[in-house]
Design a protein around this motif. Structure first.
Motif, PDB file in Angstrom:
ATOM      1  N   PRO A 196     -31.014  22.018  70.616  1.00  0.00           N
ATOM      2  CA  PRO A 196     -32.119  22.127  71.581  1.00  0.00           C
ATOM      3  C   PRO A 196     -33.387  21.505  71.004  1.00  0.00           C
ATOM      4  O   PRO A 196     -33.824  21.894  69.920  1.00  0.00           O
ATOM      5  CB  PRO A 196     -32.274  23.635  71.783  1.00  0.00           C
ATOM      6  CG  PRO A 196     -30.968  24.219  71.343  1.00  0.00           C
ATOM      7  CD  PRO A 196     -30.478  23.336  70.241  1.00  0.00           C
ATOM      8  N   TYR A 249     -34.908  18.815  80.239  1.00  0.00           N
ATOM      9  CA  TYR A 249     -35.504  20.142  80.434  1.00  0.00           C
ATOM     10  C   TYR A 249     -36.449  20.153  81.644  1.00  0.00           C
ATOM     11  O   TYR A 249     -36.513  21.155  82.373  1.00  0.00           O
ATOM     12  CB  TYR A 249     -36.248  20.584  79.183  1.00  0.00           C
ATOM     13  CG  TYR A 249     -35.347  20.835  77.994  1.00  0.00           C
ATOM     14  CD1 TYR A 249     -34.255  21.688  78.101  1.00  0.00           C
ATOM     15  CD2 TYR A 249     -35.574  20.217  76.771  1.00  0.00           C
ATOM     16  CE1 TYR A 249     -33.418  21.927  77.021  1.00  0.00           C
ATOM     17  CE2 TYR A 249     -34.740  20.440  75.685  1.00  0.00           C
ATOM     18  CZ  TYR A 249     -33.664  21.291  75.813  1.00  0.00           C
ATOM     19  OH  TYR A 249     -32.827  21.515  74.748  1.00  0.00           O
ATOM     20  N   SER A 299     -25.177  27.107  80.345  1.00  0.00           N
ATOM     21  CA  SER A 299     -24.518  27.509  79.095  1.00  0.00           C
ATOM     22  C   SER A 299     -24.411  26.381  78.085  1.00  0.00           C
ATOM     23  O   SER A 299     -23.829  26.582  77.010  1.00  0.00           O
ATOM     24  CB  SER A 299     -23.105  28.038  79.408  1.00  0.00           C
ATOM     25  OG  SER A 299     -23.152  29.100  80.332  1.00  0.00           O
ATOM     26  N   SER A 300     -24.945  25.213  78.394  1.00  0.00           N
ATOM     27  CA  SER A 300     -24.819  24.079  77.488  1.00  0.00           C
ATOM     28  C   SER A 300     -25.560  24.342  76.184  1.00  0.00           C
ATOM     29  O   SER A 300     -26.459  25.192  76.103  1.00  0.00           O
ATOM     30  CB  SER A 300     -25.358  22.810  78.144  1.00  0.00           C
ATOM     31  OG  SER A 300     -26.760  22.870  78.252  1.00  0.00           O
ATOM     32  N   ALA A 301     -25.191  23.566  75.151  1.00  0.00           N
ATOM     33  CA  ALA A 301     -25.825  23.728  73.844  1.00  0.00           C
ATOM     34  C   ALA A 301     -27.300  23.355  73.868  1.00  0.00           C
ATOM     35  O   ALA A 301     -28.059  23.765  72.987  1.00  0.00           O
ATOM     36  CB  ALA A 301     -25.081  22.887  72.814  1.00  0.00           C
ATOM     37  N   ASN A 358     -29.363  24.452  75.961  1.00  0.00           N
ATOM     38  CA  ASN A 358     -30.019  25.739  76.242  1.00  0.00           C
ATOM     39  C   ASN A 358     -31.318  25.579  77.048  1.00  0.00           C
ATOM     40  O   ASN A 358     -32.407  25.919  76.575  1.00  0.00           O
ATOM     41  CB  ASN A 358     -30.324  26.460  74.932  1.00  0.00           C
ATOM     42  CG  ASN A 358     -30.646  27.943  75.140  1.00  0.00           C
ATOM     43  OD1 ASN A 358     -30.653  28.428  76.277  1.00  0.00           O
ATOM     44  ND2 ASN A 358     -30.917  28.640  74.052  1.00  0.00           N
ATOM     45  N   LYS A 397     -34.056  28.422  77.502  1.00  0.00           N
ATOM     46  CA  LYS A 397     -34.949  28.749  76.392  1.00  0.00           C
ATOM     47  C   LYS A 397     -36.286  28.031  76.532  1.00  0.00           C
ATOM     48  O   LYS A 397     -37.327  28.548  76.092  1.00  0.00           O
ATOM     49  CB  LYS A 397     -34.295  28.366  75.058  1.00  0.00           C
ATOM     50  CG  LYS A 397     -35.141  28.648  73.829  1.00  0.00           C
ATOM     51  CD  LYS A 397     -35.406  30.134  73.657  1.00  0.00           C
ATOM     52  CE  LYS A 397     -36.202  30.408  72.384  1.00  0.00           C
ATOM     53  NZ  LYS A 397     -36.526  31.852  72.234  1.00  0.00           N
ATOM     54  N   CYS A 451     -26.417  34.304  84.063  1.00  0.00           N
ATOM     55  CA  CYS A 451     -27.372  33.876  83.025  1.00  0.00           C
ATOM     56  C   CYS A 451     -27.673  34.982  82.027  1.00  0.00           C
ATOM     57  O   CYS A 451     -28.409  34.750  81.056  1.00  0.00           O
ATOM     58  CB  CYS A 451     -28.685  33.434  83.667  1.00  0.00           C
ATOM     59  SG  CYS A 451     -28.537  32.108  84.873  1.00  0.00           S
ATOM     60  N   VAL A 491     -26.995  34.379  78.220  1.00  0.00           N
ATOM     61  CA  VAL A 491     -27.876  33.377  77.625  1.00  0.00           C
ATOM     62  C   VAL A 491     -29.286  33.924  77.482  1.00  0.00           C
ATOM     63  O   VAL A 491     -29.946  33.721  76.461  1.00  0.00           O
ATOM     64  CB  VAL A 491     -27.877  32.090  78.478  1.00  0.00           C
ATOM     65  CG1 VAL A 491     -28.815  31.055  77.883  1.00  0.00           C
ATOM     66  CG2 VAL A 491     -26.469  31.525  78.602  1.00  0.00           C
ATOM     67  N   ARG A 539     -29.433  36.373  74.593  1.00  0.00           N
ATOM     68  CA  ARG A 539     -29.332  35.675  73.312  1.00  0.00           C
ATOM     69  C   ARG A 539     -30.623  34.943  72.961  1.00  0.00           C
ATOM     70  O   ARG A 539     -31.027  34.880  71.797  1.00  0.00           O
ATOM     71  CB  ARG A 539     -28.159  34.701  73.369  1.00  0.00           C
ATOM     72  CG  ARG A 539     -27.856  34.025  72.034  1.00  0.00           C
ATOM     73  CD  ARG A 539     -26.504  33.336  72.047  1.00  0.00           C
ATOM     74  NE  ARG A 539     -26.425  32.291  73.056  1.00  0.00           N
ATOM     75  CZ  ARG A 539     -25.719  32.367  74.186  1.00  0.00           C
ATOM     76  NH1 ARG A 539     -25.026  33.476  74.449  1.00  0.00           N
ATOM     77  NH2 ARG A 539     -25.697  31.380  75.044  1.00  0.00           N
ATOM     78  N   ASN A 540     -31.289  34.422  73.991  1.00  0.00           N
ATOM     79  CA  ASN A 540     -32.530  33.673  73.753  1.00  0.00           C
ATOM     80  C   ASN A 540     -33.675  34.568  73.273  1.00  0.00           C
ATOM     81  O   ASN A 540     -34.645  34.069  72.691  1.00  0.00           O
ATOM     82  CB  ASN A 540     -32.954  32.935  75.032  1.00  0.00           C
ATOM     83  CG  ASN A 540     -32.106  31.710  75.294  1.00  0.00           C
ATOM     84  OD1 ASN A 540     -31.438  31.203  74.390  1.00  0.00           O
ATOM     85  ND2 ASN A 540     -32.118  31.230  76.525  1.00  0.00           N
TER      86      ASN A 540
END
Length: 772
Positions: free
Chosen positions: A492, A501, A542-544, A546, A549, A571, A574, A577-578
């Protein structure tokens, strides 16, 4: 004897001409009595001024080399002369520039200079007196104050007394629709507006029991003034001179730019001059583009000084997508004092900047509405100019707040494909990798904000645009995956993946505002479309990379709530986790590793001009359960977005909060100008919900693929998808009719649609159109 000479001039124009020639010839001699008398006689208040100007018109060929004399004559005071003298002076300057183009520049500067408000000897502005119903008022401002006091004094539905009613009737006669409003007149009363219940207004009650509201501000603004008549005479003179010297249009444009009031000058300076040059644009079409461009660019100068709180630093409401700011702090703003030391800008000075822009935006909105009322061609001309100014100036201005609403408003007029053309321009720039990253980010912000906030955009256009944005995101992820051995290697990074983004944020923001409409759009697939594999929102979330975030927290929260409610994407994992995820402070290229959030069409807070935006603007409506928990009604929730914003001015020494303007938005009497033109409109959101296949534009249904009634090509249709497929040079250089010709080639399945277009009769004919 000089007196006897002038008496004889009364009946002999030739002697007057000879006197002028003698005065000019003898001016260099020690005894220049005739010349001094000539200068005195040319004063606008002198009894002989009209005759001397008439004689001078016949001597213009003798003025070569008399530049100082001409400059003295051009100091003429338009506002002190009678009509006969004014006509003679106008005749003189027309003869002057026709005879010698050398005096064009000085003459145009004199004319344009007099389009400014008339100053007193001490530099203050002269306020013209008005007399209505036997009462004398020092200025329009005092008339408005008197009428506003009536609104606060009388109880609802109470008839006005005889004196007050006569005053209101005399003012109403000057309303553009005054005669129609006074039809079957019985009496005048006041009361709450039937739609905006927090606003009081005047009503005409008719003999049949019906009643109609009207704008007292519009009535007062339309009162004829002597200064206004002089300004119109000057405007007609400029137009006449342009007809005589067509090549002088650029010179006039330069003079207008040089004379335009500085942004620090008063509201009246900005308002009067801008109103006059917009009137000049109507009278002299050759200046229209130059004038509109000048007005918009000068408005930007003021716009950029009105700063809203940075969304990165503001605490946003969880579900309201609105600023929750503390406005109790003292209002101060640093500025430079006369001795060069930092000083404090007062609340009044801060407010004045917003008032200037408000007055200028109101004039521009009125001008655009008038152009639309005249006809489609005039509206398309104005749209073409605004679009070019948008690309050249507005789009490249960092965080302008309100000037972009001009393009927002004009896109709402009529039933043409103006919205599609505007979106196409944004998408072309957004998807072009040769453009700078920051420029593409701004285009993404404009596209997402416009699609989310414009009530008049059909749901099919929203769905198509959403599809293009998500398709780009999917292809971007494909390219990332193709360049790495594992998607886990993608890190990211707000600098490296800035465009990705920004588009993600626009997509999430669009879902927040249009998600429910897309769900209800059964014709377009409803939930099936949103859950389709082609969108695959779960992969993006869900992609890397992110995106959740980096996007604005309030946008993420509302998107997560809505997507969970509609069972589109989960979501929660994610988001949780963020909360504990820590990213590097700096990005790949050394800049801050955060997304610069920007929503160009955030709530419009300028008081008087907001009437043109209110009925076409999508306000945030939070979830019902949130409204109940907060104890606020639906209308109160909608208004929180407006009340929460505050202004500040940025002059290089920092930003300070300013709340008085917002307070006035809540407590000051609004102009009913705004409502009387929109009373017949029903609630757009209700209408749209009952018609999922289209949207509402000014009370009428607008199909997603619209027809353009220009050059009798109403049968040609071009969808947003087709418009987006056009080559850039076609979009930039040709008219809507030409675009439809090209679209026709696409619809027929031509192997080479561009060749089909270039071979079309319309392209070969070279017919011009406002959007060319």
């Amino acid at each position: 004897d000089l007196t006897l000479l002038m008496l004889s001039v009364e009946s002999n124009v030739q002697e007057c001409r000879q006197f002028v020639l003698t005065a000019l010839a003898n001016r260099a001699q020690a005894n220049a009595v005739e010349y001094n008398f000539l200068i005195e006689g040319l004063l606008p208040t002198h009894a002989m001024a009209a005759k001397l100007f008439t004689a001078l018109s016949q001597c213009v060929s003798n003025l070569i080399g008399q530049d100082d004399f001409v400059e003295t004559v051009l100091q003429f005071d338009w506002f002190a002369a009678d009509n006969q003298t004014l006509d003679a002076f106008v005749n003189f300057i027309v003869h002057l520039i026709s005879s010698n183009a050398h005096f064009l520049s000085s003459t145009f500067r004199m004319l344009v200079r007099n389009l400014l408000p008339r100053p007193k000897d001490d530099g203050a502005l002269i306020e013209e007196e008005f007399t209505l119903a036997g009462e004398t008022f020092p200025s329009r401002r005092h008339i408005k104050g008197r009428l506003r006091d009536m609104l606060q004094t009388y109880k609802d539905d109470a008839p006005l007394n005889a004196q007050d009613q006569q005053l209101v009737i005399e003012a109403l006669r000057h309303h553009p629709h005054g005669l129609q409003k006074l039809h079957m007149f019985s009496y005048i009363t006041v009361g709450q507006h039937h739609k905006f219940t927090d606003t009081r207004c005047f009503y005409v009650v008719r003999t049949n029991g019906t009643r109609e509201d009207f704008s007292f501000i519009k009535c007062v603004d339309c009162l004829p003034s002597e200064d206004g008549k002089i300004h119109q005479k000057i405007i007609r003179t400029i137009h006449h001179m342009l007809l005589l010297c067509p090549l002088s249009a650029n010179m006039v444009g330069d003079v207008l730019a040089d004379t335009f009031p500085h942004k620090r000058m008063s509201v009246e300076h900005q308002q009067v001059f801008m109103q006059n040059i917009l009137s000049l644009a109507e009278n002299a079409p050759v200046l229209k583009e130059r004038i509109l461009t000048l007005c918009v660019e000068r408005m930007l100068y003021i716009d950029v000084e009105i700063r809203l709180e940075d969304p990165q630093e503001a605490d946003l409401d969880l579900d309201g997508l609105q600023f929750n700011l503390d406005i109790e702090e003292p209002v101060e703003k640093m500025q430079v004092t006369e001795n060069g030391q930092p000083g404090v800008m007062s609340e009044a000075e801060i407010d004045e900047m917003a008032q200037k822009l408000d007055a200028m935006m109101l004039l521009m909105f009125q001008y655009l509405k008038k152009q639309n009322d005249i006809g489609e061609r005039e509206r398309d001309e104005a749209f073409a100019v605004l679009l070019r100014v948008f690309e050249r100036s507005i789009l490249n201005t960092y965080r302008s707040k309100y000037t972009q609403f001009l393009i927002f408003y004009i896109c709402s007029l009529g039933s043409t494909n103006l919205c599609d053309v505007f979106l196409t321009i944004l998408f072309r720039r957004l998807f072009d990798p040769s453009n700078h990253t920051s420029h593409r980010q701004v285009c993404a912000a404009y596209a997402g904000s416009f699609l989310s906030r414009a009530r008049f955009i059909g749901i099919n256009t929203v769905r198509s645009a959403l599809g293009y944005l998500i398709q780009w995101l999917q292809e971007y992820l494909n390219r990332i995956e193709g360049s790495l051995s594992s998607m886990n290697e993608a890190k990211p990074d707000a600098e490296l993946h800035a465009v990705f983004y920004s588009i993600c944020q626009s997509v999430f923001y669009l879902f927040c505002y249009k998600g429910q409409q897309l769900t209800d759009d059964l014709v377009g697939g409803g939930l099936d479309f949103l859950r389709s594999g082609s969108l695959n929102l779960q992969r993006i979330v869900s992609s890397a990379l992110n995106p959740l975030k980096f996007c604005l927290e309030s946008v993420v929260r509302e998107f997560a709530r809505l997507s969970l409610e509609l069972n589109l994407v989960d979501c929660s994992g994610v988001v949780e986790r963020n909360k504990t995820l820590r990213l590097p402070t700096l990005g790949r290229f050394g800049g801050l590793n955060q997304l610069d959030s920007f929503f160009p069409f955030d709530p419009y807070l300028l008081r008087n001009s907001s009437c043109f935006i209110r009925d076409i603007y999508e306000v945030w409506k939070g979830p019902i359960e949130v409204e109940e928990e907060s104890g606020l009604s639906g209308s109160e929730m909608n208004e929180r977005e407006l009340r929460a914003r505050t202004f500040s001015i940025d002059s290089g020494f920092g930003s300070y909060m300013e709340g008085s303007l917002i307070e006035r938005l809540q407590h000051t009497q609004r102009d009913m100008d705004d409502f009387e033109e929109s009373d017949s409109l029903s609630d757009s959101s209700d209408r749209a919900a009952s018609d999922p296949g289209g949207d509402v534009r000014n009370g009428f249904e607008v199909p997603s693929t619209v027809e353009l009634n220009v050059d009798k090509f109403a049968d040609r249709k071009l969808s947003f998808h087709d418009t987006l497929m056009l080559p850039n040079d076609i979009i930039n250089r040709h008219s809507p009719s030409a675009l439809y010709d090209f679209g026709e080639g696409i619809s027929k399945g031509s192997n080479n649609a561009l060749d089909a277009f270039l071979s079309s009769n319309r392209y070969k004919s070279g017919k011009k159109h406002p959007l060319t």
